[in-house]
Motif scaffolding. Structure first.
Motif, PDB file in Angstrom:
ATOM      1  N   ASP A 144       0.826  -1.215   0.000  1.00 30.56           N
ATOM      2  CA  ASP A 144       0.000   0.000   0.000  1.00 30.56           C
ATOM      3  C   ASP A 144       0.862   1.268   0.000  1.00 30.56           C
ATOM      4  N   GLY A 145       0.219   2.377  -0.295  1.00 28.71           N
ATOM      5  CA  GLY A 145       0.929   3.644  -0.470  1.00 28.71           C
ATOM      6  C   GLY A 145       1.725   4.075   0.737  1.00 28.71           C
ATOM      7  N   GLU A 146       1.114   3.971   1.912  1.00 32.10           N
ATOM      8  CA  GLU A 146       1.805   4.447   3.104  1.00 32.10           C
ATOM      9  C   GLU A 146       3.043   3.600   3.393  1.00 32.10           C
ATOM     10  N   THR A 147       2.877   2.294   3.255  1.00 36.13           N
ATOM     11  CA  THR A 147       4.031   1.410   3.484  1.00 36.13           C
ATOM     12  C   THR A 147       5.140   1.683   2.476  1.00 36.13           C
ATOM     13  N   SER A 148       4.781   1.906   1.206  1.00 39.91           N
ATOM     14  CA  SER A 148       5.849   2.141   0.231  1.00 39.91           C
ATOM     15  C   SER A 148       6.647   3.397   0.591  1.00 39.91           C
ATOM     16  N   GLU A 149       5.946   4.440   1.014  1.00 35.72           N
ATOM     17  CA  GLU A 149       6.663   5.649   1.426  1.00 35.72           C
ATOM     18  C   GLU A 149       7.632   5.349   2.574  1.00 35.72           C
ATOM     19  N   ARG A 150       7.125   4.612   3.560  1.00 35.56           N
ATOM     20  CA  ARG A 150       7.942   4.326   4.732  1.00 35.56           C
ATOM     21  C   ARG A 150       9.148   3.468   4.373  1.00 35.56           C
ATOM     22  N   VAL A 151       8.900   2.408   3.576  1.00 37.47           N
ATOM     23  CA  VAL A 151      10.003   1.518   3.211  1.00 37.47           C
ATOM     24  C   VAL A 151      11.001   2.241   2.309  1.00 37.47           C
ATOM     25  N   ALA A 152      10.487   3.041   1.378  1.00 47.42           N
ATOM     26  CA  ALA A 152      11.392   3.814   0.505  1.00 47.42           C
ATOM     27  C   ALA A 152      12.284   4.710   1.356  1.00 47.42           C
ATOM     28  N   LEU A 153      11.692   5.346   2.328  1.00 46.62           N
ATOM     29  CA  LEU A 153      12.480   6.224   3.204  1.00 46.62           C
ATOM     30  C   LEU A 153      13.515   5.432   3.994  1.00 46.62           C
ATOM     31  N   SER A 154      13.098   4.297   4.542  1.00 46.89           N
ATOM     32  CA  SER A 154      14.056   3.547   5.353  1.00 46.89           C
ATOM     33  C   SER A 154      15.200   3.016   4.497  1.00 46.89           C
ATOM     34  N   ILE A 155      14.904   2.589   3.281  1.00 49.98           N
ATOM     35  CA  ILE A 155      15.985   2.124   2.403  1.00 49.98           C
ATOM     36  C   ILE A 155      16.940   3.266   2.092  1.00 49.98           C
ATOM     37  N   SER A 156      16.390   4.423   1.734  1.00 46.22           N
ATOM     38  CA  SER A 156      17.299   5.501   1.343  1.00 46.22           C
ATOM     39  C   SER A 156      18.065   6.054   2.546  1.00 46.22           C
ATOM     40  N   VAL A 157      17.440   6.033   3.717  1.00 48.02           N
ATOM     41  CA  VAL A 157      18.168   6.449   4.921  1.00 48.02           C
ATOM     42  C   VAL A 157      19.330   5.493   5.192  1.00 48.02           C
ATOM     43  N   MET A 158      19.076   4.202   5.001  1.00 47.75           N
ATOM     44  CA  MET A 158      20.167   3.242   5.211  1.00 47.75           C
ATOM     45  C   MET A 158      21.267   3.436   4.187  1.00 47.75           C
ATOM     46  N   ILE A 159      20.885   3.701   2.946  1.00 48.34           N
ATOM     47  CA  ILE A 159      21.896   3.950   1.916  1.00 48.34           C
ATOM     48  C   ILE A 159      22.755   5.145   2.308  1.00 48.34           C
ATOM     49  N   ASP A 160      22.102   6.231   2.728  1.00 49.71           N
ATOM     50  CA  ASP A 160      22.850   7.405   3.188  1.00 49.71           C
ATOM     51  C   ASP A 160      23.819   7.040   4.305  1.00 49.71           C
ATOM     52  N   GLY A 161      23.301   6.337   5.304  1.00 50.92           N
ATOM     53  CA  GLY A 161      24.134   5.969   6.448  1.00 50.92           C
ATOM     54  C   GLY A 161      25.320   5.110   6.042  1.00 50.92           C
ATOM     55  N   LEU A 162      25.081   4.188   5.120  1.00 48.87           N
ATOM     56  CA  LEU A 162      26.154   3.302   4.700  1.00 48.87           C
ATOM     57  C   LEU A 162      27.223   4.054   3.901  1.00 48.87           C
ATOM     58  N   TRP A 163      26.778   4.969   3.038  1.00 41.50           N
ATOM     59  CA  TRP A 163      27.747   5.792   2.301  1.00 41.50           C
ATOM     60  C   TRP A 163      28.591   6.607   3.263  1.00 41.50           C
ATOM     61  N   MET A 164      27.923   7.143   4.262  1.00 42.08           N
ATOM     62  CA  MET A 164      28.628   7.931   5.266  1.00 42.08           C
ATOM     63  C   MET A 164      29.724   7.098   5.936  1.00 42.08           C
ATOM     64  N   ARG A 165      29.363   5.896   6.379  1.00 41.73           N
ATOM     65  CA  ARG A 165      30.355   5.020   7.015  1.00 41.73           C
ATOM     66  C   ARG A 165      31.523   4.754   6.087  1.00 41.73           C
ATOM     67  N   SER A 166      31.206   4.484   4.841  1.00 40.54           N
ATOM     68  CA  SER A 166      32.284   4.149   3.914  1.00 40.54           C
ATOM     69  C   SER A 166      33.228   5.341   3.751  1.00 40.54           C
ATOM     70  N   GLY A 167      32.690   6.543   3.881  1.00 39.46           N
ATOM     71  CA  GLY A 167      33.541   7.721   3.772  1.00 39.46           C
ATOM     72  C   GLY A 167      34.337   7.974   5.033  1.00 39.46           C
ATOM     73  N   LEU A 168      33.770   7.598   6.180  1.00 37.82           N
ATOM     74  CA  LEU A 168      34.406   7.925   7.457  1.00 37.82           C
ATOM     75  C   LEU A 168      35.533   6.989   7.814  1.00 37.82           C
ATOM     76  N   GLN A 169      35.211   5.700   7.850  1.00 33.59           N
ATOM     77  CA  GLN A 169      36.228   4.756   8.293  1.00 33.59           C
ATOM     78  C   GLN A 169      37.186   4.456   7.161  1.00 33.59           C
ATOM     79  N   SER A 170      38.468   4.465   7.478  1.00 35.12           N
ATOM     80  CA  SER A 170      39.452   4.198   6.434  1.00 35.12           C
ATOM     81  C   SER A 170      39.224   2.787   5.880  1.00 35.12           C
ATOM     82  N   GLU A 171      39.034   1.852   6.803  1.00 33.79           N
ATOM     83  CA  GLU A 171      38.642   0.515   6.351  1.00 33.79           C
ATOM     84  C   GLU A 171      37.125   0.433   6.443  1.00 33.79           C
ATOM     85  N   GLY A 172      36.464   1.253   5.652  1.00 32.89           N
ATOM     86  CA  GLY A 172      35.012   1.420   5.728  1.00 32.89           C
ATOM     87  C   GLY A 172      34.242   0.145   5.452  1.00 32.89           C
TER      88      GLY A 172
END
Lengths: 212, 212
Positions: A144-172
């Motif tokens: 349903d629409g509400e779930t897709s919004e929520r899941v889309a957000l959680s996926i993209s938030v995780m992607i952001d967080g993971l990119w951040m980690r890869s940039g921060l830690q030398s052995e990211g």
DNA sequence: GTCTATGTTGACAACTCAGTCAACAAAAAA
DNA sequence: TTTTTTGTTGACTGAGTTGTCAACATAGAC
């Protein structure tokens, strides 16, 4: 044959150089002069084409982002089901070529400037909006629409967080760890979904073929 | 009564001022001169106490981070079960006082400099390590070791991503949305866990009492 | 050959910023 | 009162950066 406009040739050339320096030295470490020197021309010449530094870096970031956008498109073009489209977005963001510490550095530099530079804010907004719409469009065929919004957000938030980690830690975080984390998240939300697992396998294969 | 050392008074005073400027203008926009002017002293005096700009900003970031660390401790002190400790970390990170766009800006500024400044890298590493150990310690009482590591990582990656969003979008993610996203994630991983739900309720209440 | 549009550059102005140094002020110790 | 310690600062240096401007180069049009 219509010879390519010199202006656009130079513009792309300098954008690419600026982007490479951006990955290496961040926004404050990337000067117009360095870009010019690396490109083998005078600073005046670079400024002639872009007007000022902000415009130059703006184009540089667009140049860098075009690569990622192309990767997403390449996978989406070969997707036939909603889940395949979801995984296209995910795998593109952790593609072997683009999920690198250097690119993460450049992206974090951009993010840090966003609150103080409208031009950069536009680019960042565009990136997020595109990711959201790709994900929501696909997910809304699945739930349903509400779930897709929520899941889309959680996926993209995780992607952001993971990119951040890869940039921060030398052995990211490695590409594999990143994909495994997202997979665990999706698996918890949609356990044992046959379509999802098949889609994941297919997109992973296409990825391997595209980047051997 | 032992009078407090003037050195430590000044150090804290200037650190606080620097931190506030950092939130407002980012790393490159925060100059030693501005810090001195806002604090009402000369630039030379600030430099006298810190030696150089990097040290000043390092102390400023430690100052800002001490607040968050205190918030985590305050909640952990009142936790009695593993799940309560997990939620202490989560709620502290989205506390009303600290989960603000300005703090997010300062944090992103720091992150952008991490690849080029060892001093900042140490601070960032310490933050991540503390969060990880708090989460893993609690989770390992609930599930097996490998799962605790994975879940701890996914929670902290989501926290990073959510902070990033709050810093990027002017009308960023609200505290409520952020907490709801993390909750959906945990709910998918540990559906209907009574202990978890009770712990969540209790820590939320304590949070309300601490910040009315 | 001359002219013109296009591309390019060296020199320079204006500014910002970190960091140094020698000197000043004031309080505490002698 | 004199001396010493502690805290503070104005003035300056020097490096680095963005952006301007008038002049130079060159290839194609006339």
């Amino acid at each position: 044959m219509p010879r390519k406009n010199l202006k656009s040739v130079r513009t792309e050339e300098y954008s690419r150089t600026a982007f490479e320096l951006l990955c290496e030295h961040g926004v404050s470490g990337t000067t117009v002069d360095k870009v010019a020197t690396v490109a083998g021309v005078s600073k005046t010449n670079v400024l002639h084409y872009f007007g000022n530094k902000t415009k130059l870096l703006e184009m540089a970031l667009r140049y860098g982002n075009a690569d990622l956008a192309g990767e997403v498109r390449a996978l989406l073009r070969r997707s036939h089901t909603p889940w395949e489209r979801v995984y296209s977005v995910i795998f593109a963001n952790f593609s072997k070529q683009y999920f690198t510490p250097k690119l993460a550095h450049a992206w974090m530099s951009l993010c840090a400037e966003v609150p103080h530079q409208k031009a950069y804010q536009r680019i960042q907004t565009a990136i997020h909006r595109r990711m959201r719409s790709n994900l929501v469009d696909a997910l809304s065929k699945i739930t349903d629409g509400e779930t897709s919004e929520r899941v889309a957000l959680s996926i993209s938030v995780m992607i952001d967080g993971l990119w951040m980690r890869s940039g921060l830690q030398s052995e990211g975080i490695s590409r594999e760890t990143a994909l495994a984390l997202i997979e665990a998240h999706l698996n918890a939300l949609f356990p044992g979904d046959k379509d999802r697992l098949a889609a994941r396998k297919r997109i992973a294969e296409i990825c391997d073929i595209l980047h051997p």
